[in-house]
Motif scaffolding. Structure first.
Motif, PDB file in Angstrom:
ATOM      1  N   ASN A 122       0.855  -1.185   0.000  1.00 36.51           N
ATOM      2  CA  ASN A 122       0.000   0.000   0.000  1.00 36.51           C
ATOM      3  C   ASN A 122       0.893   1.237   0.000  1.00 36.51           C
ATOM      4  O   ASN A 122       1.511   1.571   0.997  1.00 36.51           O
ATOM      5  CB  ASN A 122      -0.934   0.026   1.214  1.00 36.51           C
ATOM      6  CG  ASN A 122      -1.906   1.184   1.166  1.00 36.51           C
ATOM      7  OD1 ASN A 122      -1.501   2.330   1.044  1.00 36.51           O
ATOM      8  ND2 ASN A 122      -3.181   0.883   1.259  1.00 36.51           N
ATOM      9  N   LEU A 123       0.924   1.899  -1.155  1.00 42.79           N
ATOM     10  CA  LEU A 123       1.776   3.078  -1.319  1.00 42.79           C
ATOM     11  C   LEU A 123       0.942   4.350  -1.487  1.00 42.79           C
ATOM     12  O   LEU A 123       1.452   5.361  -1.955  1.00 42.79           O
ATOM     13  CB  LEU A 123       2.683   2.885  -2.536  1.00 42.79           C
ATOM     14  CG  LEU A 123       3.551   1.623  -2.519  1.00 42.79           C
ATOM     15  CD1 LEU A 123       4.307   1.458  -3.823  1.00 42.79           C
ATOM     16  CD2 LEU A 123       4.498   1.629  -1.341  1.00 42.79           C
ATOM     17  N   GLU A 124      -0.316   4.306  -1.126  1.00 44.32           N
ATOM     18  CA  GLU A 124      -1.245   5.412  -1.359  1.00 44.32           C
ATOM     19  C   GLU A 124      -1.128   6.485  -0.278  1.00 44.32           C
ATOM     20  O   GLU A 124      -2.034   6.692   0.517  1.00 44.32           O
ATOM     21  CB  GLU A 124      -2.672   4.878  -1.461  1.00 44.32           C
ATOM     22  CG  GLU A 124      -2.824   3.909  -2.606  1.00 44.32           C
ATOM     23  CD  GLU A 124      -4.259   3.602  -2.908  1.00 44.32           C
ATOM     24  OE1 GLU A 124      -5.051   4.562  -3.005  1.00 44.32           O
ATOM     25  OE2 GLU A 124      -4.573   2.424  -3.046  1.00 44.32           O
ATOM     26  N   LYS A 125      -0.016   7.181  -0.292  1.00 44.61           N
ATOM     27  CA  LYS A 125       0.281   8.165   0.757  1.00 44.61           C
ATOM     28  C   LYS A 125      -0.612   9.399   0.686  1.00 44.61           C
ATOM     29  O   LYS A 125      -0.567  10.231   1.571  1.00 44.61           O
ATOM     30  CB  LYS A 125       1.741   8.557   0.708  1.00 44.61           C
ATOM     31  CG  LYS A 125       2.643   7.399   1.069  1.00 44.61           C
ATOM     32  CD  LYS A 125       4.087   7.792   1.116  1.00 44.61           C
ATOM     33  CE  LYS A 125       4.893   6.562   1.507  1.00 44.61           C
ATOM     34  NZ  LYS A 125       6.224   6.880   1.925  1.00 44.61           N
ATOM     35  N   GLN A 126      -1.426   9.509  -0.352  1.00 41.93           N
ATOM     36  CA  GLN A 126      -2.349  10.635  -0.444  1.00 41.93           C
ATOM     37  C   GLN A 126      -3.606  10.390   0.384  1.00 41.93           C
ATOM     38  O   GLN A 126      -4.455  11.264   0.492  1.00 41.93           O
ATOM     39  CB  GLN A 126      -2.727  10.923  -1.912  1.00 41.93           C
ATOM     40  CG  GLN A 126      -3.736   9.965  -2.518  1.00 41.93           C
ATOM     41  CD  GLN A 126      -3.161   8.610  -2.959  1.00 41.93           C
ATOM     42  OE1 GLN A 126      -1.999   8.305  -2.731  1.00 41.93           O
ATOM     43  NE2 GLN A 126      -3.984   7.800  -3.583  1.00 41.93           N
ATOM     44  N   LEU A 127      -3.711   9.226   1.007  1.00 44.52           N
ATOM     45  CA  LEU A 127      -4.862   8.892   1.852  1.00 44.52           C
ATOM     46  C   LEU A 127      -4.488   8.993   3.327  1.00 44.52           C
ATOM     47  O   LEU A 127      -3.332   8.772   3.695  1.00 44.52           O
ATOM     48  CB  LEU A 127      -5.333   7.457   1.563  1.00 44.52           C
ATOM     49  CG  LEU A 127      -5.861   7.188   0.161  1.00 44.52           C
ATOM     50  CD1 LEU A 127      -6.176   5.706   0.000  1.00 44.52           C
ATOM     51  CD2 LEU A 127      -7.082   8.043  -0.147  1.00 44.52           C
ATOM     52  N   PRO A 128      -5.485   9.274   4.185  1.00 48.72           N
ATOM     53  CA  PRO A 128      -5.212   9.255   5.631  1.00 48.72           C
ATOM     54  C   PRO A 128      -4.707   7.887   6.066  1.00 48.72           C
ATOM     55  O   PRO A 128      -5.076   6.853   5.490  1.00 48.72           O
ATOM     56  CB  PRO A 128      -6.573   9.563   6.257  1.00 48.72           C
ATOM     57  CG  PRO A 128      -7.347  10.240   5.185  1.00 48.72           C
ATOM     58  CD  PRO A 128      -6.856   9.652   3.895  1.00 48.72           C
ATOM     59  N   LEU A 129      -3.882   7.861   7.078  1.00 46.97           N
ATOM     60  CA  LEU A 129      -3.251   6.625   7.538  1.00 46.97           C
ATOM     61  C   LEU A 129      -4.267   5.548   7.911  1.00 46.97           C
ATOM     62  O   LEU A 129      -4.116   4.386   7.534  1.00 46.97           O
ATOM     63  CB  LEU A 129      -2.317   6.920   8.715  1.00 46.97           C
ATOM     64  CG  LEU A 129      -1.470   5.767   9.213  1.00 46.97           C
ATOM     65  CD1 LEU A 129      -0.559   5.241   8.088  1.00 46.97           C
ATOM     66  CD2 LEU A 129      -0.632   6.207  10.395  1.00 46.97           C
ATOM     67  N   THR A 130      -5.312   5.914   8.636  1.00 48.35           N
ATOM     68  CA  THR A 130      -6.314   4.925   9.035  1.00 48.35           C
ATOM     69  C   THR A 130      -7.012   4.316   7.823  1.00 48.35           C
ATOM     70  O   THR A 130      -7.291   3.122   7.792  1.00 48.35           O
ATOM     71  CB  THR A 130      -7.361   5.558   9.980  1.00 48.35           C
ATOM     72  OG1 THR A 130      -6.670   6.085  11.102  1.00 48.35           O
ATOM     73  CG2 THR A 130      -8.373   4.538  10.450  1.00 48.35           C
ATOM     74  N   GLU A 131      -7.277   5.141   6.832  1.00 47.03           N
ATOM     75  CA  GLU A 131      -7.917   4.643   5.611  1.00 47.03           C
ATOM     76  C   GLU A 131      -7.012   3.646   4.899  1.00 47.03           C
ATOM     77  O   GLU A 131      -7.472   2.618   4.397  1.00 47.03           O
ATOM     78  CB  GLU A 131      -8.255   5.820   4.695  1.00 47.03           C
ATOM     79  CG  GLU A 131      -9.178   5.450   3.557  1.00 47.03           C
ATOM     80  CD  GLU A 131      -9.662   6.674   2.802  1.00 47.03           C
ATOM     81  OE1 GLU A 131      -9.811   6.564   1.572  1.00 47.03           O
ATOM     82  OE2 GLU A 131      -9.895   7.729   3.436  1.00 47.03           O
TER      83      GLU A 131
END
Length: 173
Positions: A122-131
């Motif tokens: 999971n490299l989706e750093k544009q999302l909040p951490l909890t998400e």
């Protein structure tokens, strides 16, 4: 601590932390009636609406390292927010060194969680951490799910105890 000294200490702490802007503490920031949506959008902020109420998603696109790139034009909530550490420093209940130590400990917990997410793809750093964590739950093994849940629980405890003004029970795990 004098006002200028406190202001300098608070600034140093904030620029070492950034968790109120990077998607760790909050998922969204609601704009206030005093905020100019047009002005913020002209700066490049992507404003969304929920029940006609404007907000923007976290992590904030204007955060670089731990510094706000639109600091002079930031929204009202960003101007007014003070985490528990800042409030305790203002009251003389904690020192800058103690607060910095808690920031470092908490950022280490965030780093451990981010490393797990990256390890599992999971490299989706544009999302909040909890998400990001919630996205991974159905995709990892039961053992990995326990590790993720444990790390998230530990981080949530640190955030509730040392940063959030009100405790939040996250939906993860």
């Amino acid at each position: 601590m004098s006002a200028p000294d406190f202001s300098d200490a608070a600034s140093r702490l904030c620029t070492a932390c950034g968790m109120c802007c990077n998607g760790v503490l909050f998922h969204i920031v609601r704009l206030q009636p005093t905020d100019s949506v047009k002005s913020l959008e002209s700066l490049g902020m992507k404003v969304s609406r929920k029940k006609k109420e404007p907000y923007f998603n976290q992590p904030c696109r204007f955060l670089r390292e731990c510094t706000c790139t639109i600091y002079q034009d930031r929204p009202s909530r960003c101007r007014l927010f003070e985490c528990t550490q800042i409030q305790q420093m203002a009251k003389g209940e904690t020192s800058e060194a103690e607060a910095a130590s808690i920031v470092m400990l908490t950022r280490q917990a965030v780093s451990r969680l981010e490393a797990l997410l990256e390890q599992w793809g999971n490299l989706e750093k544009q999302l909040p951490l909890t998400e990001r964590c919630n996205q991974m739950l159905p995709l990892v093994s039961p053992e990995e799910r326990l590790i993720l849940a444990d790390e998230m629980r530990g981080l949530n405890q640190l955030l509730n105890q040392h940063f959030r003004l009100e405790a939040v029970e996250l939906s993860i795990c």
